[in-house]
Design an enzyme around this catalytic site. Structure first.
Site, PDB file in Angstrom:
ATOM      1  CG  ASP A  36     -52.719  30.497  63.983  1.00  0.00           C
ATOM      2  OD1 ASP A  36     -53.671  31.391  64.328  1.00  0.00           O
ATOM      3  OD2 ASP A  36     -51.627  30.886  63.595  1.00  0.00           O
ATOM      4  CG  ASP A  37     -57.083  32.257  63.765  1.00  0.00           C
ATOM      5  OD1 ASP A  37     -56.410  32.529  64.592  1.00  0.00           O
ATOM      6  OD2 ASP A  37     -57.265  32.924  62.487  1.00  0.00           O
ATOM      7  CB  CYS A  74     -51.562  34.692  66.232  1.00  0.00           C
ATOM      8  SG  CYS A  74     -51.177  35.791  65.185  1.00  0.00           S
ATOM      9  NE  ARG A  78     -47.547  31.918  67.059  1.00  0.00           N
ATOM     10  CZ  ARG A  78     -48.657  31.421  66.798  1.00  0.00           C
ATOM     11  NH1 ARG A  78     -49.705  32.053  67.364  1.00  0.00           N
ATOM     12  NH2 ARG A  78     -48.951  30.183  66.225  1.00  0.00           N
ATOM     13  CE  LYS A 132     -48.972  32.915  63.320  1.00  0.00           C
ATOM     14  NZ  LYS A 132     -50.591  33.238  63.220  1.00  0.00           N
ATOM     15  CG  HIS A 134     -46.865  36.241  63.446  1.00  0.00           C
ATOM     16  ND1 HIS A 134     -48.181  36.663  63.437  1.00  0.00           N
ATOM     17  CD2 HIS A 134     -46.307  37.164  62.539  1.00  0.00           C
ATOM     18  CE1 HIS A 134     -48.524  37.514  62.763  1.00  0.00           C
ATOM     19  NE2 HIS A 134     -47.443  38.210  62.080  1.00  0.00           N
ATOM     20  CG  HIS A 227     -54.414  32.225  60.135  1.00  0.00           C
ATOM     21  ND1 HIS A 227     -54.544  32.775  59.159  1.00  0.00           N
ATOM     22  CD2 HIS A 227     -54.343  33.321  60.979  1.00  0.00           C
ATOM     23  CE1 HIS A 227     -54.082  33.984  58.958  1.00  0.00           C
ATOM     24  NE2 HIS A 227     -53.997  34.243  60.233  1.00  0.00           N
ATOM     25  CG  ASP A 333     -53.161  31.636  68.025  1.00  0.00           C
ATOM     26  OD1 ASP A 333     -54.553  31.251  67.698  1.00  0.00           O
ATOM     27  OD2 ASP A 333     -52.523  31.867  66.932  1.00  0.00           O
ATOM     28  CG  ASN A 334     -56.432  33.824  68.024  1.00  0.00           C
ATOM     29  OD1 ASN A 334     -55.155  34.309  67.679  1.00  0.00           O
ATOM     30  ND2 ASN A 334     -57.123  33.209  66.974  1.00  0.00           N
ATOM     31  CE  LYS A 394     -56.656  36.442  64.248  1.00  0.00           C
ATOM     32  NZ  LYS A 394     -56.047  35.766  63.186  1.00  0.00           N
TER      33      LYS A 394
END
Length: 737
Positions: A36-37, A74, A78, A132, A134, A227, A333-334, A394
């Protein structure tokens, strides 16, 4: 490769004959590690100095993709990963926390869209997830459900992790086992990244104890490393002490040189210009340099811990004999996050609430960074180092937002381990790729409805052929009003700074084959190309439910004011997330609690938040208290005398400033987005304490609302949780004016 080909032919033949995929030789396991991130340059295999030996080993024996893209945020990534669709087409144009009533922005995956775990489960796979999710509306993130959009409602047989965007790694704001809420001790003994790996291995061991042949799909989505908040173990932070004193400019240049030597970017690729607000590291004050480097040391420790936990998982796969025939993907994810002040933050709630952060606050909180009392995020200069060499961050659809590392490791199916793959692909290509490798057809019908066909392009062809021409020729991008379109190596892109309509910002045009860092804008020189790609974006936007574009700043956000103006709770209710709890910002309000009080009946009546921001109405040493923590700014009220015994109404009232009053004090236009006002603490209707709340209650309260106790981390520094009220607590009433 012969073994891979044989497996593929067997499963493909069985699929054609209508037999389940489990017939014959066992198909490969699937493991997807979604970070993540994490920026393109944050892993050692992609040029970083951060120690990631376990992931680097996967790259050394697998394939590294140099031209892989994601959606820039994110939840949309996904959705695209798990469905093979474009994110708007799947229904997740942005995060589910603020859904819109348009097909592309519902915030959850449409029911007529089959997910990868649903498809694999129906083919006999064991489906497990940690981390995660989300992909469920905030209002449905509660123990009562509904559960149809939870992981267990979308194909995963077991789930351990979080449903929301991020969490406290030491005391998670919310943690679930399948659909049951898990509470952890707030004493620092629990650390979520390690717990996720423990549970993932436990899930797989339990599966193998029961069934040695059933293949599995494990979705390991970090929750939500890297993140913010960057919560790290002391021993991991210690490894990086002093390593970043040379600053982000030097580190960015070093990463780019390593990327060029490895062939990850062409020789001579320039670094992107500074993100708005970033200045040369050497121009920072000594204090700002200290804060900057400490926050980056902490971030590096977080990335290091991701690698350690991936290593633990890979070790289990190898020791259990599963690694050889496991297709394992590692990606992000980004790109790296812009969600901080230019010099970072020691309490990210201040950034999201548009509250300034003083040097005194940062220096006071810096020693605790990474620990349970911190909520940090790194400076924007280090964000750019994470995204080396790409532009922006992002949520943008320039390279800094959408370029992601992708490592594919599969000993049984890849011969030229350590090689690069330069073909252009997107995150919506992962499900088509895996289904092709497994010989599984995408279902046309499921759950009595016609399913949307996949829109991604399989990159299975790249596993065996580095020189194969790219089969994905074009892809659109849109996030928060930022637009982009890639066709045959040409990229049309725009960037909308926060709060500005996208129409005011012109298109940029880049030749990605020669200029992957998007440094040479050719839009003025090639207007016909701009016009053609703009038309292509418009056609894709109409086809895939991108319109009306949700720029988040120009469209209304969720309407919190439509809730009831009187809400009653009982002892033990909660925790309720900030999306479900009474919304007490930007208004006047009262909280009252009916007690049957006796001596020594201390405890919490109402609490919401954690050590970073929150409020709590409680009894301690017989006296009534109301504490407000607005991101480190404390307002504390206390009754001068103990509460009387017997029936008691404990009450706190907040009278919000008028707009004119706020302007007069400078608060509305100076530091704060929301209004302060007068606080009054009352016992049986009599005012016993008063104070002024200068900024209103905190806008963001990560920890949920609790009635009669304070679960998780404490909202006040004056007690240790859960500090349940010992007396009889009747109704607790919120009145919102």
């Amino acid at each position: 490769m012969l073994r891979f080909t044989a497996n593929l032919l067997v499963t493909a033949a069985l699929s054609i004959l209508g037999a389940p995929a489990l017939a014959g030789e066992r198909p490969p396991n699937i493991v997807i590690v979604l970070m993540d991130d994490v920026g393109f340059a944050d892993l050692g295999a992609y040029g970083s100095e951060i120690e990631t030996p376990h992931i680097d080993q996967l790259a050394a024996h697998g394939l590294r993709y140099t031209n892989f893209t994601v959606t820039a945020v994110c939840s949309p990534s996904r959705a695209a990963l798990l469905t093979g669709l474009n994110h708007h087409s799947a229904g997740v144009g942005h995060v589910p926390d603020i859904p819109r009533d348009f097909p592309g922005y519902r915030g959850v995956i449409h029911r007529n869209v089959a997910t990868l775990p649903e498809i694999l489960r129906d083919q006999g796979y064991a489906t497990r997830m940690v981390g995660k999710w989300h992909l469920v509306h905030a209002g449905d993130q509660r123990a009562e459900g509904p559960f149809d959009q939870w992981p267990t409602g979308r194909g995963f047989e077991h789930f351990f992790g979080i449903l929301s965007s991020h969490t406290n790694q030491w005391v998670p704001h919310e943690l679930w086992q399948d659909t049951t809420r898990i509470h952890v001790p707030p004493d620092g003994s629990f650390y979520l990244p390690d717990a996720l790996t423990d549970r993932a291995i436990e899930m797989l061991e339990t599966l193998r104890d029961a069934n040695t042949e059933r293949p599995f799909f494990l979705f390991y989505a970090t929750a939500a490393a890297a993140h913010a908040p960057h919560h790290t173990r002391p021993e991991d932070r210690a490894k990086y002490s002093g390593r970043y004193d040379r600053g982000y400019d030097v580190v960015r240049a070093e990463r780019l040189r390593r990327q060029e030597r490895a062939g990850l970017v062409p020789s001579g690729t320039p670094l992107a210009p500074y993100y708005p607000g970033v200045v040369p590291f050497d121009e920072l004050s000594d204090a700002d340099q200290l804060v900057s480097t400490r926050l980056q040391e902490n971030y590096a420790a977080f990335i290091d811990n991701i690698d350690q936990n991936v290593g633990r998982l890979v070790d289990w796969l190898e020791q259990s004999g599963e690694l050889e025939n496991t297709i394992l993907l590692v990606l992000s994810d980004n790109g790296a996050s812009r969600e901080a002040f230019p010099n970072g933050t020691t309490n990210q709630g201040r950034f999201f609430s548009r509250i300034g952060e003083t040097d005194e606050q940062r220096m006071r909180e810096l020693p605790g960074v990474g620990g349970p009392t911190s909520y940090p995020n790194y400076p924007l200069g280090w964000m750019q180092a994470s995204n080396t060499p790409f532009k922006l961050s992002k949520a943008s659809v320039h390279g800094g937002g959408i370029r992601s590392p992708l490592i594919v490791h599969w000993p049984a199916g890849i011969e030229d381990g350590g090689a690069l793959r330069d073909q252009f692909h997107h995150i919506n290509d992962i499900t088509p790729t895996l289904l092709e490798l497994l010989g599984i057809e995408h279902p046309a019908e499921a759950e009595a409805s016609t399913q949307k066909p996949m829109e991604g392009t399989s990159f299975a062809y790249t596993l065996a052929d580095a020189s194969a021409p790219t089969r994905k020729l074009e892809q659109y991008y849109e996030m928060e009003g930022n637009r982009g379109y890639v066709r045959r190596g040409w990229k049309l892109v725009s960037w909308r700074p926060d709060g500005e309509p996208q129409e005011d910002y012109p298109w940029e045009l880049y030749d990605l084959t020669r200029d992957p860092a998007e440094s040479n804008d050719l839009a003025d020189q090639m207007p016909e190309k701009v016009e053609a790609l703009e038309a292509a974006f418009d056609a894709a936007a109409r086809r895939y439910d991108v319109y009306p574009i949700d720029s988040r700043a120009t469209m209304d956000r969720a309407d919190f004011t439509s809730r009831p103006d009187r809400i009653e709770f009982e002892a033990g209710d909660g925790p309720l997330s900030m999306q479900l709890a009474p919304r007490i910002v930007l208004r006047s309000w009262s909280i009252s609690a009916q007690l049957e009080h006796a001596a020594d009946n201390d405890g919490v009546l109402v609490a919401m938040g954690d050590p970073h921001s929150g409020y709590s109405l409680y009894v301690k040493d017989g006296r009534l208290h109301f504490d407000v923590n607005c991101f480190g700014d404390l307002t504390l009220l206390e009754s001068p005398s103990p509460l009387p015994q017997g029936p008691v109404e404990a009450r706190v009232d907040f009278e919000r400033d008028s707009v004119l009053g706020a302007i007069f004090r400078g608060g509305l236009w100076n530091r704060y987005r929301f209004l302060g006002g007068k606080l009054t603490l009352r016992v049986n209707g009599v005012a016993v304490a008063r104070d002024r709340l200068p900024t209103g209650p905190p806008l963001l309260l990560w920890e949920g609302l609790d009635i009669g106790l304070d679960r998780g981390a404490a909202a006040s520094q004056s007690y240790a949780p859960p500090f349940a009220y010992r007396g009889v607590l009747g109704k607790v009433v919120f009145e919102l004016h």
